[in-house]
Every structure is written in structure tokens, then in C-alpha cells.
Motif scaffolding. Structure first.
Motif, PDB file in Angstrom:
ATOM      1  N   ARG A  70       0.937  -1.330   0.082  1.00 59.27           N
ATOM      2  CA  ARG A  70       0.063  -0.038   0.005  1.00 59.27           C
ATOM      3  C   ARG A  70       0.949   1.186   0.063  1.00 59.27           C
ATOM      4  O   ARG A  70       0.421   2.139  -0.588  1.00 59.27           O
ATOM      5  CB  ARG A  70      -0.916  -0.067   1.143  1.00 59.27           C
ATOM      6  CG  ARG A  70      -2.098  -0.844   1.020  1.00 59.27           C
ATOM      7  CD  ARG A  70      -3.067  -0.647   2.126  1.00 59.27           C
ATOM      8  NE  ARG A  70      -2.851  -1.495   3.178  1.00 59.27           N
ATOM      9  CZ  ARG A  70      -3.235  -1.509   4.395  1.00 59.27           C
ATOM     10  NH1 ARG A  70      -3.795  -0.463   4.700  1.00 59.27           N
ATOM     11  NH2 ARG A  70      -2.438  -2.367   5.364  1.00 59.27           N
ATOM     12  N   LYS A  72       3.861   1.520  -1.203  1.00 56.36           N
ATOM     13  CA  LYS A  72       4.494   1.698  -2.620  1.00 56.36           C
ATOM     14  C   LYS A  72       3.520   2.113  -3.490  1.00 56.36           C
ATOM     15  O   LYS A  72       3.988   2.982  -4.367  1.00 56.36           O
ATOM     16  CB  LYS A  72       4.935   0.101  -2.950  1.00 56.36           C
ATOM     17  CG  LYS A  72       5.718   0.211  -4.239  1.00 56.36           C
ATOM     18  CD  LYS A  72       6.413  -1.251  -4.380  1.00 56.36           C
ATOM     19  CE  LYS A  72       6.884  -1.459  -5.797  1.00 56.36           C
ATOM     20  NZ  LYS A  72       7.267  -2.613  -6.103  1.00 56.36           N
ATOM     21  N   GLU A  73       2.209   1.711  -3.567  1.00 53.78           N
ATOM     22  CA  GLU A  73       1.127   2.252  -4.377  1.00 53.78           C
ATOM     23  C   GLU A  73       0.975   3.720  -4.042  1.00 53.78           C
ATOM     24  O   GLU A  73       0.719   4.451  -5.115  1.00 53.78           O
ATOM     25  CB  GLU A  73       0.045   1.214  -4.367  1.00 53.78           C
ATOM     26  CG  GLU A  73       0.021  -0.084  -4.629  1.00 53.78           C
ATOM     27  CD  GLU A  73      -1.013  -0.948  -4.444  1.00 53.78           C
ATOM     28  OE1 GLU A  73      -2.130  -0.383  -3.782  1.00 53.78           O
ATOM     29  OE2 GLU A  73      -1.058  -2.339  -4.714  1.00 53.78           O
ATOM     30  N   TYR A  74       0.707   4.001  -2.877  1.00 50.86           N
ATOM     31  CA  TYR A  74       0.647   5.425  -2.436  1.00 50.86           C
ATOM     32  C   TYR A  74       1.774   6.248  -3.157  1.00 50.86           C
ATOM     33  O   TYR A  74       1.522   7.401  -3.601  1.00 50.86           O
ATOM     34  CB  TYR A  74       0.603   5.407  -1.034  1.00 50.86           C
ATOM     35  CG  TYR A  74       0.169   6.960  -0.618  1.00 50.86           C
ATOM     36  CD1 TYR A  74      -1.051   7.746  -0.733  1.00 50.86           C
ATOM     37  CD2 TYR A  74       1.208   7.758  -0.285  1.00 50.86           C
ATOM     38  CE1 TYR A  74      -1.044   8.872  -0.441  1.00 50.86           C
ATOM     39  CE2 TYR A  74       1.154   9.014   0.167  1.00 50.86           C
ATOM     40  CZ  TYR A  74      -0.117   9.792   0.101  1.00 50.86           C
ATOM     41  OH  TYR A  74      -0.231  11.179   0.490  1.00 50.86           O
ATOM     42  N   GLU A  76       3.770   5.768  -5.894  1.00 46.10           N
ATOM     43  CA  GLU A  76       3.637   5.660  -7.229  1.00 46.10           C
ATOM     44  C   GLU A  76       2.494   6.682  -7.587  1.00 46.10           C
ATOM     45  O   GLU A  76       2.643   7.490  -8.561  1.00 46.10           O
ATOM     46  CB  GLU A  76       3.402   4.206  -7.755  1.00 46.10           C
ATOM     47  CG  GLU A  76       4.724   3.266  -7.493  1.00 46.10           C
ATOM     48  CD  GLU A  76       4.532   2.087  -7.955  1.00 46.10           C
ATOM     49  OE1 GLU A  76       3.113   1.602  -8.247  1.00 46.10           O
ATOM     50  OE2 GLU A  76       5.441   1.265  -7.893  1.00 46.10           O
ATOM     51  N   VAL A  77       1.402   6.622  -6.859  1.00 41.50           N
ATOM     52  CA  VAL A  77       0.274   7.573  -7.194  1.00 41.50           C
ATOM     53  C   VAL A  77       0.466   9.018  -7.161  1.00 41.50           C
ATOM     54  O   VAL A  77       0.334   9.789  -7.648  1.00 41.50           O
ATOM     55  CB  VAL A  77      -0.966   6.986  -6.456  1.00 41.50           C
ATOM     56  CG1 VAL A  77      -1.957   8.110  -6.615  1.00 41.50           C
ATOM     57  CG2 VAL A  77      -1.301   5.748  -7.076  1.00 41.50           C
ATOM     58  N   ALA A  78       1.180   9.252  -5.948  1.00 39.30           N
ATOM     59  CA  ALA A  78       1.714  10.663  -5.448  1.00 39.30           C
ATOM     60  C   ALA A  78       2.518  11.301  -6.382  1.00 39.30           C
ATOM     61  O   ALA A  78       2.483  12.330  -6.769  1.00 39.30           O
ATOM     62  CB  ALA A  78       1.865  10.727  -4.048  1.00 39.30           C
ATOM     63  N   GLN A  79       3.553  10.272  -7.106  1.00 39.60           N
ATOM     64  CA  GLN A  79       4.337  10.780  -8.200  1.00 39.60           C
ATOM     65  C   GLN A  79       3.741  11.293  -9.419  1.00 39.60           C
ATOM     66  O   GLN A  79       4.302  12.040 -10.159  1.00 39.60           O
ATOM     67  CB  GLN A  79       5.570   9.776  -8.297  1.00 39.60           C
ATOM     68  CG  GLN A  79       6.474   9.789  -7.016  1.00 39.60           C
ATOM     69  CD  GLN A  79       7.626   8.776  -7.327  1.00 39.60           C
ATOM     70  OE1 GLN A  79       7.667   7.920  -8.197  1.00 39.60           O
ATOM     71  NE2 GLN A  79       8.593   8.895  -6.380  1.00 39.60           N
ATOM     72  N   THR A  80       2.760  10.723  -9.825  1.00 40.06           N
ATOM     73  CA  THR A  80       1.905  10.929 -11.005  1.00 40.06           C
ATOM     74  C   THR A  80       1.105  12.328 -10.922  1.00 40.06           C
ATOM     75  O   THR A  80       0.573  12.747 -11.983  1.00 40.06           O
ATOM     76  CB  THR A  80       1.193   9.735 -11.416  1.00 40.06           C
ATOM     77  OG1 THR A  80       0.242   9.474 -10.450  1.00 40.06           O
ATOM     78  CG2 THR A  80       1.948   8.574 -11.729  1.00 40.06           C
ATOM     79  N   LYS A  81       0.699  12.678  -9.616  1.00 37.89           N
ATOM     80  CA  LYS A  81      -0.107  13.805  -9.567  1.00 37.89           C
ATOM     81  C   LYS A  81       0.652  15.248  -9.956  1.00 37.89           C
ATOM     82  O   LYS A  81       1.661  15.168  -9.749  1.00 37.89           O
ATOM     83  CB  LYS A  81      -0.559  13.756  -7.941  1.00 37.89           C
ATOM     84  CG  LYS A  81      -1.589  12.780  -7.612  1.00 37.89           C
ATOM     85  CD  LYS A  81      -1.858  13.187  -6.006  1.00 37.89           C
ATOM     86  CE  LYS A  81      -2.878  12.011  -5.629  1.00 37.89           C
ATOM     87  NZ  LYS A  81      -3.435  12.440  -4.523  1.00 37.89           N
TER      88      LYS A  81
END
Length: 143
Positions: A70, A72-74, A76-81
Motif C-alpha cells: 500500500r 509503494k502504491e501510494y 507511485e500515485v503521488a508521483q503521478t499527481k
């Protein structure tokens, strides 16, 4: 009468500004500083490499757990924002803008040190640094 006051004020400001100009450090002091700074960063890189080697097994195991996945996914998602990317761009631009100011401040401080403090504490400071180098070479080598 006002012209005389204005001329006196301009001359006083010029004199005070000329007194505020810090002396430039000698090439020998700048070379010594740059050498110490490079060695310090080498020591930090070696320490970072050692910490990374020690932490690698724990990080790999953390990725296997549910909470690790979780996190790691968070990330990765934060870096795409776009907000994160904007903050990264601002920080990069700020770093590029501040770099010349830091260099100018460093040169001024080295000049003031050489002019005012080095005659009094330069030799004892050099001895102390050399003593610390011996200890750091044992504890945290640069290579």
C-alpha cells in the motif's frame, strides 16, 4: 541647501558600501575548502552506500507485506499527481536560483574568515581538522 544634503548622503552611502565589500579569499584557501568539501561529500556517499546495503534486505521484505504494498502504491500515485510534479519543478528552480547566492555567501564568509579570524585561530583550527580527519578515516573513510 537640499543639494548639499543629498550630495553628503550619497558620499556617506558610497563610503559605507565600500566598507561593506568583503575581501576575496585567497586561491589557496578556496582550494583547501573545495578539497575538504569534496572529501566530506565522498564520506557522505560512502555512508549512504553502507546504509543502503544494510537496509536493502529490510526494504525488500517490506514490499512483500500488505502495508508495504500500500505504501509503494501510494508513493507511485503521488508521483503521478500534477501537484507533486509542480512542487518538484518549483524546488528544482529554487535550487538553481539559490545556488549563485550560496556561492557568493560562501565566498564572502571565506574572505571574512581569512581577513579577520585566520591569523588568530587558523593554525589551531587546521590542527583540529587534521585530528578529526584521522578519526574519520577510521570510522567513515572517504573510499
Amino acid at each position: 541647501m537640499n543639494a548639499k544634503y543629498a550630495l553628503a548622503l550619497i558620499l556617506a552611502l558610497q563610503v559605507s558600501m565600500s566598507l561593506c565589500q568583503p575581501a576575496a579569499p585567497s586561491d589557496e584557501l578556496v582550494a583547501k575548502y573545495d578539497e575538504m568539501k569534496a572529501t566530506f561529500f565522498k564520506r557522505l556517499l560512502v555512508a549512504y552506500g553502507k546504509l543502503q546495503a544494510i537496509a536493502a534486505p529490510y526494504v525488500e521484505r517490506a514490499g512483500d507485506s500488505e502495508s508495504g504494498q500500500r505504501a509503494k502504491e501510494y508513493i507511485e500515485v503521488a508521483q503521478t499527481k500534477p501537484e507533486f510534479q509542480a512542487i518538484a519543478k518549483v524546488a528544482t528552480g529554487l535550487g538553481q536560483e539559490v545556488s549563485p547566492l550560496v556561492d557568493k555567501a560562501r565566498t564572502s564568509v571565506l574572505g571574512m574568515y581569512e581577513q579577520h579570524l585566520r591569523p588568530y585561530i587558523g593554525e589551531s583550527l587546521n590542527d583540529g581538522i587534521n585530528h578529526l580527519k584521522v578519526i574519520l578515516d577510521k570510522v567513515l573513510p572517504a573510499e
